[in-house]
Design a protein around this motif. Structure first.
Motif, PDB file in Angstrom:
ATOM      1  N   PHE A   1       0.897  -1.167   0.000  1.00  0.00           N
ATOM      2  CA  PHE A   1       0.000   0.000   0.000  1.00  0.00           C
ATOM      3  C   PHE A   1       0.933   1.214   0.000  1.00  0.00           C
ATOM      4  O   PHE A   1       1.701   1.415   0.933  1.00  0.00           O
ATOM      5  CB  PHE A   1      -0.890  -0.035   1.241  1.00  0.00           C
ATOM      6  N   TYR A   2       0.866   2.045  -1.055  1.00  0.00           N
ATOM      7  CA  TYR A   2       1.936   3.007  -1.317  1.00  0.00           C
ATOM      8  C   TYR A   2       2.278   3.968  -0.178  1.00  0.00           C
ATOM      9  O   TYR A   2       3.448   4.368  -0.068  1.00  0.00           O
ATOM     10  CB  TYR A   2       1.672   3.771  -2.628  1.00  0.00           C
ATOM     11  N   PRO A   3       1.324   4.383   0.707  1.00  0.00           N
ATOM     12  CA  PRO A   3       1.784   5.255   1.796  1.00  0.00           C
ATOM     13  C   PRO A   3       2.862   4.621   2.679  1.00  0.00           C
ATOM     14  O   PRO A   3       3.627   5.323   3.334  1.00  0.00           O
ATOM     15  CB  PRO A   3       0.493   5.520   2.590  1.00  0.00           C
ATOM     16  N   ARG A   4       2.936   3.283   2.682  1.00  0.00           N
ATOM     17  CA  ARG A   4       3.999   2.621   3.459  1.00  0.00           C
ATOM     18  C   ARG A   4       5.383   3.017   2.948  1.00  0.00           C
ATOM     19  O   ARG A   4       6.348   3.021   3.704  1.00  0.00           O
ATOM     20  CB  ARG A   4       3.877   1.098   3.392  1.00  0.00           C
TER      21      ARG A   4
ATOM     22  N   PHE B   1       6.257   5.942   2.144  1.00  0.00           N
ATOM     23  CA  PHE B   1       6.614   7.200   2.810  1.00  0.00           C
ATOM     24  C   PHE B   1       7.047   6.948   4.254  1.00  0.00           C
ATOM     25  O   PHE B   1       7.870   7.675   4.790  1.00  0.00           O
ATOM     26  CB  PHE B   1       5.460   8.202   2.710  1.00  0.00           C
ATOM     27  N   GLU B   2       6.502   5.904   4.870  1.00  0.00           N
ATOM     28  CA  GLU B   2       6.990   5.512   6.205  1.00  0.00           C
ATOM     29  C   GLU B   2       8.433   5.009   6.094  1.00  0.00           C
ATOM     30  O   GLU B   2       9.286   5.341   6.918  1.00  0.00           O
ATOM     31  CB  GLU B   2       6.125   4.396   6.799  1.00  0.00           C
TER      32      GLU B   2
ATOM     33  N   PHE C   1      10.569   5.791   3.791  1.00  0.00           N
ATOM     34  CA  PHE C   1      11.440   6.936   3.492  1.00  0.00           C
ATOM     35  C   PHE C   1      11.687   7.775   4.752  1.00  0.00           C
ATOM     36  O   PHE C   1      12.787   8.275   4.974  1.00  0.00           O
ATOM     37  CB  PHE C   1      10.831   7.825   2.400  1.00  0.00           C
TER      38      PHE C   1
END
Lengths: 138, 138, 138, 138
Positions: free
Chosen positions: A22-25, A27-28, A30
């Protein structure tokens, strides 16, 4: 330029019903990678560098990512994190996340150095301390 | 252009030790907002539209955000989500997240329509069905 | 006994590759539900009640859940949250999460009232203020 | 009894405005730890063992945790995961999460082996394959 590399594994808890991350992961991932870059440059953990330089953190003002190849649970990935620019109170970071030899995701961040204003909830940007600038430029 | 607005509340679980939202949560909020836009345009829930159009989802190929004003737990926010462009197999979405009258975050997504290749784990882009295009352009 | 009910929707971002909710998300839902119960009883948002009573939060010392029926993205659920016991510095909460008329999950929490010790990172349990006890028992 | 140990680090993204880990993150950590235990016992990654045994996963029917000492971002923790019981279609796992020599959290899970019913979204419990039982009991 200051660079730091770390590896992690994409886990079941990072993935969605399509079976991919799930793409927001990303950002975690990063965010942790930026922390690790700073920890290595400053020679201490984040909990300690926030205290040592008496600031509230380095939140983002801009974020951007290009997702080239999806990753799945079980994938071992490598994140190469580079400080690409440093200004008076902000700095720019780039991340390259690779799965084996394939560049899977590129991330771009602009972050700002903030302090908490006395007695207030409000965060305010602040010049990055010269000692930090020196270590980040080293 | 197709627009959809929803409200949500930033919660304790969305916030980090600086007391503000941990920014990847915005991408979760945007993801749900895109789902809601499509659900309203197609007249059914995501679980049903994935089945009706027999596809695997609409993952991102690019994502970008500008964080203007931090939000905190307890903040009621409004997200206005707009389809700004639609191509053969991809589409672009913009989100404007407001806290009262203040624009707090802007988000920009490029998404692609994908199917799962027979018997394979691999996802592959596919032209958006004409019926979906018609409903999204309406 | 003090009870509070709220509704939410299980979203794509809450679900895992099996297509059902990833169970730790239930604990996020329960955490927000406990916050809402306290907000309603104390008549203010969490950010304000932490300040008003000058404490650091109400972390868990025990948590338990029974998962009876899985939920999926798009499911509207109702969470009924009840204060079942209150002690000197701790309290117990029960959550019943329903999907339509079916009890899907039961959650049980024991939480403790904590303050931050002067100049320290350390959290310490503390008697719940009489005013809070009175409002929770009301 | 089958035991597996791994280490991880609590990150900024795992922590809440109280500066400590947001407790549902422990359940994410435990979920990954259970996956790792099974991967080691079965000799393949989860994405492969789901395929090899043609099942949909091992969701929880019960979960319980005792939180003894809070952890913070930067804390290196060790999770010892043990299979404590195995039945016809379910098994029990215990996790002990330590920060240096201190037991910080204990977790207890009851999981069930499920398959997806043909053509349906519905998950159904199923006897654990004898080969898996043999490897888990080894």
């Amino acid at each position: 330029m200051l660079t730091s590399t770390r590896t992690t594994r994409i886990e079941w808890c990072d993935c969605d019903p399509a079976g991919i991350i799930f793409y927001p992961r990303y950002f975690e991932i990063f965010d942790t990678s930026t922390t690790v870059l700073l920890e290595r440059a400053l020679g201490m953990n984040k909990i300690d560098y926030l205290k040592a330089y008496d600031f509230a953190g380095h939140p983002l003002v801009q974020s951007r990512a290009r997702f080239r190849v999806p990753t799945r649970f079980g994938d071992e990935v490598t994140i190469e994190t580079t400080l690409v620019d440093i200004g008076r109170s902000s700095f720019k970071i780039e991340h390259r996340l690779q799965k084996a030899d394939t560049l899977a995701v590129e991330g771009f961040e602009t972050r700002v150095w903030v302090i908490r204003q006395a007695g207030a909830r409000r965060l305010k940007s602040q010049p990055i301390p010269p000692d930090v600038v020196a270590r980040l430029k080293a």
